[in-house]
Design an enzyme around this catalytic site. Structure first.
Site, mmCIF file in Angstrom:
data_model
loop_
_atom_site.group_PDB
_atom_site.id
_atom_site.type_symbol
_atom_site.label_atom_id
_atom_site.label_comp_id
_atom_site.label_asym_id
_atom_site.label_seq_id
_atom_site.Cartn_x
_atom_site.Cartn_y
_atom_site.Cartn_z
ATOM 1 N N TYR A 162 -18.161 32.356 44.598
ATOM 2 C CA TYR A 162 -17.858 30.734 44.481
ATOM 3 C C TYR A 162 -16.759 31.676 43.551
ATOM 4 O O TYR A 162 -15.022 30.918 43.449
ATOM 5 C CB TYR A 162 -19.001 30.227 43.689
ATOM 6 C CG TYR A 162 -19.455 29.100 44.852
ATOM 7 C CD1 TYR A 162 -19.640 28.922 45.621
ATOM 8 C CD2 TYR A 162 -20.157 28.091 44.125
ATOM 9 C CE1 TYR A 162 -20.552 28.787 46.222
ATOM 10 C CE2 TYR A 162 -20.928 27.421 44.701
ATOM 11 C CZ TYR A 162 -21.303 27.163 46.346
ATOM 12 O OH TYR A 162 -22.196 26.900 47.505
ATOM 13 N N TYR B 297 0.955 -0.922 0.043
ATOM 14 C CA TYR B 297 0.010 0.012 0.137
ATOM 15 C C TYR B 297 0.549 1.177 0.059
ATOM 16 O O TYR B 297 2.026 1.633 1.092
ATOM 17 C CB TYR B 297 -1.700 0.183 1.149
ATOM 18 C CG TYR B 297 -1.799 1.472 1.501
ATOM 19 C CD1 TYR B 297 -2.771 1.947 0.759
ATOM 20 C CD2 TYR B 297 -1.310 2.364 2.443
ATOM 21 C CE1 TYR B 297 -3.884 2.502 0.277
ATOM 22 C CE2 TYR B 297 -2.669 3.641 2.511
ATOM 23 C CZ TYR B 297 -3.248 3.731 1.506
ATOM 24 O OH TYR B 297 -3.704 4.623 1.341
ATOM 25 N N ASN C 261 1.458 11.878 5.591
ATOM 26 C CA ASN C 261 -0.027 10.595 6.382
ATOM 27 C C ASN C 261 0.591 11.062 8.059
ATOM 28 O O ASN C 261 1.892 9.963 8.358
ATOM 29 C CB ASN C 261 0.188 8.905 6.043
ATOM 30 C CG ASN C 261 -0.891 8.750 6.248
ATOM 31 O OD1 ASN C 261 -1.163 7.321 5.778
ATOM 32 N ND2 ASN C 261 -2.274 9.273 6.337
ATOM 33 N N PHE D 171 -2.551 6.659 11.815
ATOM 34 C CA PHE D 171 -2.650 8.357 11.448
ATOM 35 C C PHE D 171 -3.938 8.928 11.783
ATOM 36 O O PHE D 171 -4.169 9.820 11.919
ATOM 37 C CB PHE D 171 -2.942 8.359 10.053
ATOM 38 C CG PHE D 171 -3.686 7.331 9.610
ATOM 39 C CD1 PHE D 171 -5.119 7.238 9.865
ATOM 40 C CD2 PHE D 171 -2.667 6.316 8.918
ATOM 41 C CE1 PHE D 171 -5.454 5.963 9.492
ATOM 42 C CE2 PHE D 171 -3.528 4.808 7.848
ATOM 43 C CZ PHE D 171 -5.256 4.975 8.221
ATOM 44 N N HIS E 101 -3.815 16.360 -3.097
ATOM 45 C CA HIS E 101 -3.914 16.432 -1.674
ATOM 46 C C HIS E 101 -3.837 18.167 -1.308
ATOM 47 O O HIS E 101 -4.339 18.174 -0.091
ATOM 48 C CB HIS E 101 -3.622 15.514 -0.622
ATOM 49 C CG HIS E 101 -3.838 14.215 -1.243
ATOM 50 N ND1 HIS E 101 -4.269 13.786 -1.871
ATOM 51 C CD2 HIS E 101 -4.566 12.920 -0.063
ATOM 52 C CE1 HIS E 101 -4.054 12.340 -1.907
ATOM 53 N NE2 HIS E 101 -4.687 12.078 -0.782
ATOM 54 N N GLU F 81 -12.310 5.074 4.491
ATOM 55 C CA GLU F 81 -12.077 6.032 6.150
ATOM 56 C C GLU F 81 -13.430 6.466 6.621
ATOM 57 O O GLU F 81 -14.175 7.465 6.107
ATOM 58 C CB GLU F 81 -11.234 7.390 5.997
ATOM 59 C CG GLU F 81 -9.657 6.773 4.860
ATOM 60 C CD GLU F 81 -9.157 7.661 4.293
ATOM 61 O OE1 GLU F 81 -9.552 9.000 3.892
ATOM 62 O OE2 GLU F 81 -8.045 7.192 3.331
ATOM 63 N N ARG G 171 -14.124 32.812 45.967
ATOM 64 C CA ARG G 171 -13.733 30.903 47.437
ATOM 65 C C ARG G 171 -13.296 30.101 46.902
ATOM 66 O O ARG G 171 -12.481 28.932 47.472
ATOM 67 C CB ARG G 171 -15.246 31.240 47.689
ATOM 68 C CG ARG G 171 -15.095 29.951 49.099
ATOM 69 C CD ARG G 171 -15.894 29.924 50.329
ATOM 70 N NE ARG G 171 -17.145 29.968 49.466
ATOM 71 C CZ ARG G 171 -18.208 30.415 50.320
ATOM 72 N NH1 ARG G 171 -18.189 28.601 49.867
ATOM 73 N NH2 ARG G 171 -19.864 30.502 49.599
#
Length: 506
Positions: free
Chosen positions: A277, A52, A194, A326, A82, A411, A280
């Site tokens: 609060y 791959y 990646n 990844f 990409h 994915e 405190r």
């Protein structure tokens, strides 16, 4: 000089690289690991094995076999296709962190790149040639593909960079420096993009700035406590040791130290029995946010030394495994936690601002105005703080609970961690302004009370901050004051870290 080996980088070292321009060098053993890993990739290509990302397409195209004569072109097409991130660029420090973290990951020797790739990343970081990386477009799984592709463009001489304070074309800067663009070989494009370096880089910067904000919050809260004649008994060590959280104990110690010589703080029963609060519970609330930082730091320091690309190459190429390192889920959860922790600091700070300006809650002039009625004073500063706090609540919604499938459902679960990291940074910017508003109001209130009665720490802070923002003697455009003080607080021009002998406060 900081030597990178893929496994020992700390956030403190990365901070020195990013904020102090410390140079980086490559560990010699790591360089050898890179060489051996590369030899394994070349054997895979020469033998025509199906692996791959080396001899196949990507994502849903993983079942498409790529011919040997096309494997280099495959990497070039990958980077260009990409590189589709959009929006405003990441801050320069974030992009530089991406360079360093990508280099550190490759030095683990599991990624199969040539030594010229890691050397170029080192040169770019040391020369201050910083990729321009658009900040939107990553799903935070299958790596930060889109933003890291813009980083990878720079290695091949394309895209844009920041250099010597200017945004320029990479090709132009390479010509100035005498660099030749790299021609990426098999696996190298995928190894560069990646990974989780965009979300992790943004997360590290957010963590560093969050730490600063928490230090500031403790100190500003101590001044507010004095300005409101707060009850110091609530910070007694017995209270906090009874609960047992170390960070809560430490915040209480800091407040006691900062106010130890104040003549403005009170004891229970003198003026009131209990405070609200937001005064405190400073140790409990601030301490919980400090507590979260320890968890976040742990996850970030694992990730900045992690191999997060795919596939990974082990045993000199005998074992090549396609996995899912990844996936950004560990960092996605951490930065979502960071968002909540910092948003809470703004939340409680705004409540202290309200107590400083509301005449029904204190014995100070209404809205700290020099002439109540004719002049509004700090009235609308509280509005601004409330608006920022509300905006933080929308950003604090966890990005990690969302997932949209991609790559034809290959994915099918993603982390959205980069969105979370970006939102964490925006919350930090907003919170810085809220703390600045609290400081403006606390200083004004302290001066009404009489700064001569204030603690030494409050006087010191008052002197330094008044160099940036003058007292309110007449209404003016307070937006400028908030921005100026916020910018000063984000710089290193004032030492915010409280150094003390805790035992002296008991």
């Amino acid at each position: 000089m900081i030597v990178l080996n893929g496994s020992a980088l700390t956030i403190e070292q990365l901070k020195n690289i990013l904020y102090n321009n410390e140079l980086v060098e490559i560990d010699s053993d790591s360089r050898e690991k890179v060489k051996k890993s590369r030899e394994a990739v070349e054997r895979i290509v020469d033998r025509g094995e199906t692996v791959y990302g080396i001899t196949t397409g990507f994502g849903k195209f993983s079942d498409v076999r790529i011919h040997n004569h096309d494997v280099d072109d495959l990497q070039l097409h990958l980077i260009r296709s990409h590189a589709c991130a959009v929006g405003e660029p990441f801050p320069e420090k974030v992009s530089k962190a991406m360079l360093v973290l990508r280099l550190n990951a490759l030095l683990k020797g599991f990624s199969g790149v040539r030594t010229c790739v890691v050397e170029r990343l080192r040169e770019l970081a040391n020369k201050g040639v910083i990729p321009v990386v658009p900040s939107q477009g990553s799903l935070g799984a299958s790596g930060d593909l889109a933003p890291l592709s813009h980083l990878a463009l720079v290695l091949i001489g394309e895209g844009e960079v920041y250099y010597k304070g200017k945004r320029q074309q990479t090709a132009h800067v390479y010509k100035q420096l005498g660099y030749q663009p790299l021609s990426l070989k098999a696996k190298e494009g995928l190894a560069l993009i990646n990974g989780t370096q965009a979300m992790t880089a943004m997360g590290v910067i957010a963590y560093i700035e969050a730490q600063r904000i928490l230090e500031q919050s403790d100190r500003v809260a101590a001044m507010t406590l004095e300005a409101l004649e707060g009850i110091i008994d609530a910070f007694h060590p017995a209270i906090h040791e009874a609960r047992g959280y170390p960070e809560q104990i430490e915040v209480a110690e800091r407040i006691r130290y900062l106010t130890h010589d104040s003549q403005l703080t009170t004891h229970q029963g003198e003026k009131r029995v209990q405070d609200a609060y937001s005064l405190r519970c400073i140790p409990q609330v601030h301490g919980a946010s400090w507590q979260s930082l320890a968890y976040i730091k742990e996850k970030l320091e694992i990730e900045i030394n992690a191999a997060t690309d795919n596939p990974l190459i082990f045993e000199d190429g005998k074992l090549v495994i396609s996995g899912g390192n990844f996936h950004g889920q560990p960092i996605a959860l951490a930065v979502d936690f960071l968002k909540i922790a910092v948003a809470e600091m703004a939340n409680i700070s705004e409540r202290r601002v309200e107590r400083l300006v509301n005449p029904q809650l204190n014995s100070l002039p209404a809205f700290l105005s020099p002439n109540p009625g004719l002049q509004s004073g700090a009235m609308i500063m509280q509005y601004a703080a409330a608006s920022l706090v509300s905006e933080n609540k929308t950003f604090a919604h966890p990005a990690s609970v969302d997932s949209i499938p991609s790559s034809a459902n290959q994915e099918d679960h993603v982390s959205m961690g980069t969105i979370g990291a970006r939102h964490a940074y925006q919350i930090i910017l907003n919170t810085q302004k809220v703390i600045a508003i609290e400081l403006i109001c606390a200083m004004q209130a302290l001066e009404y009370r009489g700064e001569l009665n204030a603690s030494s720490a409050a006087k010191e802070l008052l002197i330094e901050a008044r160099k940036i923002v003058p007292g309110i003697t007449e209404d003016r455009v307070f937006s400028k004051d908030i921005e100026a003080l916020s910018k000063w607080m984000a710089s290193d021009s004032f030492c915010w870290r409280v150094k003390m002998n805790y035992e002296s406060t008991r």
